[in-house]
Design a protein around this motif. Structure first.
Motif, PDB file in Angstrom:
ATOM      1  N   ARG A 155       0.754  -1.160   0.268  1.00  0.00           N
ATOM      2  CA  ARG A 155      -0.374  -0.389   0.040  1.00  0.00           C
ATOM      3  C   ARG A 155       1.372   1.144  -0.017  1.00  0.00           C
ATOM      4  O   ARG A 155       0.693   2.441  -0.628  1.00  0.00           O
ATOM      5  N   HIS A 156       1.993   1.374   0.773  1.00  0.00           N
ATOM      6  CA  HIS A 156       3.035   2.279   1.172  1.00  0.00           C
ATOM      7  C   HIS A 156       3.275   2.488  -0.722  1.00  0.00           C
ATOM      8  O   HIS A 156       3.745   3.926  -1.100  1.00  0.00           O
ATOM      9  N   PHE A 157       3.718   1.597  -1.142  1.00  0.00           N
ATOM     10  CA  PHE A 157       4.679   2.014  -2.891  1.00  0.00           C
ATOM     11  C   PHE A 157       2.679   2.017  -3.914  1.00  0.00           C
ATOM     12  O   PHE A 157       3.987   2.925  -4.815  1.00  0.00           O
ATOM     13  N   PRO A 161       3.997  14.317   7.616  1.00  0.00           N
ATOM     14  CA  PRO A 161       4.966  13.509   6.971  1.00  0.00           C
ATOM     15  C   PRO A 161       6.349  12.814   7.607  1.00  0.00           C
ATOM     16  O   PRO A 161       7.056  13.519   8.467  1.00  0.00           O
ATOM     17  N   CYS A 162       6.159  11.523   7.244  1.00  0.00           N
ATOM     18  CA  CYS A 162       7.653  11.044   7.578  1.00  0.00           C
ATOM     19  C   CYS A 162       8.826  11.687   7.102  1.00  0.00           C
ATOM     20  O   CYS A 162       9.420  11.892   6.496  1.00  0.00           O
ATOM     21  N   ARG A 163       9.943  11.842   7.983  1.00  0.00           N
ATOM     22  CA  ARG A 163      11.089  12.414   8.222  1.00  0.00           C
ATOM     23  C   ARG A 163      12.106  12.264   7.009  1.00  0.00           C
ATOM     24  O   ARG A 163      13.257  12.182   6.461  1.00  0.00           O
ATOM     25  N   SER A 164      11.561  10.338   6.634  1.00  0.00           N
ATOM     26  CA  SER A 164      12.543   9.911   5.681  1.00  0.00           C
ATOM     27  C   SER A 164      11.857  10.263   4.104  1.00  0.00           C
ATOM     28  O   SER A 164      12.702  10.749   3.312  1.00  0.00           O
ATOM     29  N   CYS A 165      10.437   9.475   4.207  1.00  0.00           N
ATOM     30  CA  CYS A 165      10.133   9.496   2.952  1.00  0.00           C
ATOM     31  C   CYS A 165       9.170  10.556   2.140  1.00  0.00           C
ATOM     32  O   CYS A 165       8.597  10.760   1.403  1.00  0.00           O
ATOM     33  N   GLY A 166       8.353  10.712   3.325  1.00  0.00           N
ATOM     34  CA  GLY A 166       7.521  12.069   2.938  1.00  0.00           C
ATOM     35  C   GLY A 166       6.519  11.355   3.248  1.00  0.00           C
ATOM     36  O   GLY A 166       4.952  12.657   3.159  1.00  0.00           O
ATOM     37  N   THR A 221       8.541   8.740  11.708  1.00  0.00           N
ATOM     38  CA  THR A 221       8.764   7.518  11.242  1.00  0.00           C
ATOM     39  C   THR A 221       8.136   6.961  10.029  1.00  0.00           C
ATOM     40  O   THR A 221       7.666   5.828  11.222  1.00  0.00           O
ATOM     41  N   CYS A 222       7.900   7.163   9.175  1.00  0.00           N
ATOM     42  CA  CYS A 222       6.921   5.599   9.232  1.00  0.00           C
ATOM     43  C   CYS A 222       7.331   4.387   8.844  1.00  0.00           C
ATOM     44  O   CYS A 222       7.632   3.794   9.353  1.00  0.00           O
ATOM     45  N   GLY A 223       5.970   3.647   9.764  1.00  0.00           N
ATOM     46  CA  GLY A 223       6.393   2.211   9.337  1.00  0.00           C
ATOM     47  C   GLY A 223       7.101   1.292   8.257  1.00  0.00           C
ATOM     48  O   GLY A 223       8.375   0.390   8.840  1.00  0.00           O
ATOM     49  N   VAL A 224       7.091   1.932   7.384  1.00  0.00           N
ATOM     50  CA  VAL A 224       7.745   1.204   6.399  1.00  0.00           C
ATOM     51  C   VAL A 224       9.255   1.767   6.732  1.00  0.00           C
ATOM     52  O   VAL A 224      10.097   0.745   5.846  1.00  0.00           O
ATOM     53  N   CYS A 225       9.512   2.544   6.037  1.00  0.00           N
ATOM     54  CA  CYS A 225      10.813   3.233   6.498  1.00  0.00           C
ATOM     55  C   CYS A 225      11.852   2.624   7.853  1.00  0.00           C
ATOM     56  O   CYS A 225      13.293   2.499   7.973  1.00  0.00           O
ATOM     57  N   ARG A 226      10.626   2.329   8.880  1.00  0.00           N
ATOM     58  CA  ARG A 226      10.918   1.581  10.335  1.00  0.00           C
ATOM     59  C   ARG A 226      11.954   0.535   9.662  1.00  0.00           C
ATOM     60  O   ARG A 226      12.698  -0.405  10.390  1.00  0.00           O
TER      61      ARG A 226
END
Ligand code: SF4
Ligand code: ZN
Length: 302
Positions: free
Chosen positions: A137-139, A275-280, A287-292
């Motif tokens: 879902r993230h991608f 916004p996630c600090r890594s991917c926005g 940081t969002c779950g996927v970036c974590r």
């Protein structure tokens, strides 16, 4: 049995519609159901740019083809999960299908993203399907936003939707119940999401794919548990056999009478996203779950 429309020999019997159809009339019936599904829920118009999430299964490929035949601006997106055998077969089916029908295709490769699903399964101690679903879902969402698509479409059919609704009701999961339906509007950081096949059963979609000669991928995911959902689908198949039309009634009744109530409850308890600090992407944490997960996989194994 004779075709309800043209009286030639019927090949598909549809008790829930008190009808049977020959191949041509069935394809027309299918198109009408998709049109009704789109218009009744105002999912999108001809002015939209639609990105269809293509898993390689029959439903998503059938959806992309039908939308294209109806004249919509359709592109495909495939997320390659890097699962041995099944991902290779899925990607090959999607690439062949898009090439055959002239549908532009975007591919997101989870191995290249540092998120191959076998490694995620090994390192993340949660049920793999919920993590894998979150990653997909993230991608899907990111690709839709990055490429300026106005709508993200998935091939969920009526059986998928009823099984999910039933599961959410059994748990009285207000957050999921407020979000469930054929259309979710766009919000900051989230593309509009639609499920145009929501009026059509798995059986109907399978017949459509067969009659249109769609070659879908059939190597099942080795991690597929599916037991609970398959059980719910089995219950609903029995109920539908006894009471034809009950599945669609249950789902439409929820959309009309249930969802607005769950929506209100969920709005009142509204969670703030930033916004996630890594991917926005929007997230309730820094940081969002996927970036974590990605950060965790990049670390050496403990
Ligand atoms: Fe991902 Fe589970 Fe589907 Fe496999 S069965 S592709 S792990 S969601
Ligand atoms: Zn992120």
């Amino acid at each position: 049995m004779k075709c309800t429309r043209c009286k030639s020999t019927a090949v598909v019997a549809l008790p829930s519609h008190h009808a049977g159809f020959c191949p041509d009339c069935f394809l027309q019936f299918f198109s009408r159901q998709v049109e009704r599904g789109i218009h009744s829920q105002q999912l999108f118009t001809n002015g939209d740019r639609i990105l269809v999430a293509l898993s390689g299964g029959k439903d998503s490929l059938a959806l992309a083809l039908e939308l294209k035949l109806q004249g919509y601006d359709v592109s495909g997106l495939h997320v390659d999960l890097a699962i041995p055998i099944s991902s290779v077969s899925a990607r090959a089916a999607v690439e062949a299908f898009c090439g055959q029908h002239g549908i532009p295709l975007l591919v997101r490769d989870m191995a290249a993203e540092g998120l191959p699903i076998p490694l995620v399964k090994k390192r993340v101690k949660r049920p793999i399907c919920s993590v894998c679903g979150k990653i997909k879902r993230h991608f899907f969402n990111r690709a839709a936003l990055e490429h300026g698509f106005t709508v993200l479409a998935t091939g969920h059919n009526l059986d998928d939707e009823v099984a999910r609704l039933f599961s959410n009701v059994l748990r009285w999961d207000v957050a999921y119940l407020s979000d469930q339906g054929p259309g979710l509007p766009a919000e900051t950081g989230f593309a509009r999401k639609v499920k145009p096949l929501w009026r059509l059963s798995e059986f109907e979609t399978a017949n459509y794919a067969f009659l249109r000669g769609i070659e879908h991928h059939i190597a099942p995911c080795p991690y597929s548990p599916g037991a609970t959902f398959t059980a719910y689908k089995g219950l609903w198949t029995d109920l539908e056999a006894r009471m034809p039309g009950r599945k669609l009634d249950f789902y439409q009744g929820f959309l009309k009478n249930g969802r607005p109530i769950f929506n209100r409850v969920e709005e009142e308890s509204g969670e703030r996203l930033a916004p996630c600090r890594s991917c926005g992407c929007p997230t309730s944490a820094e940081t969002c779950g996927v970036c974590r997960i990605k950060d965790m996989l990049a670390q050496p194994e403990a």
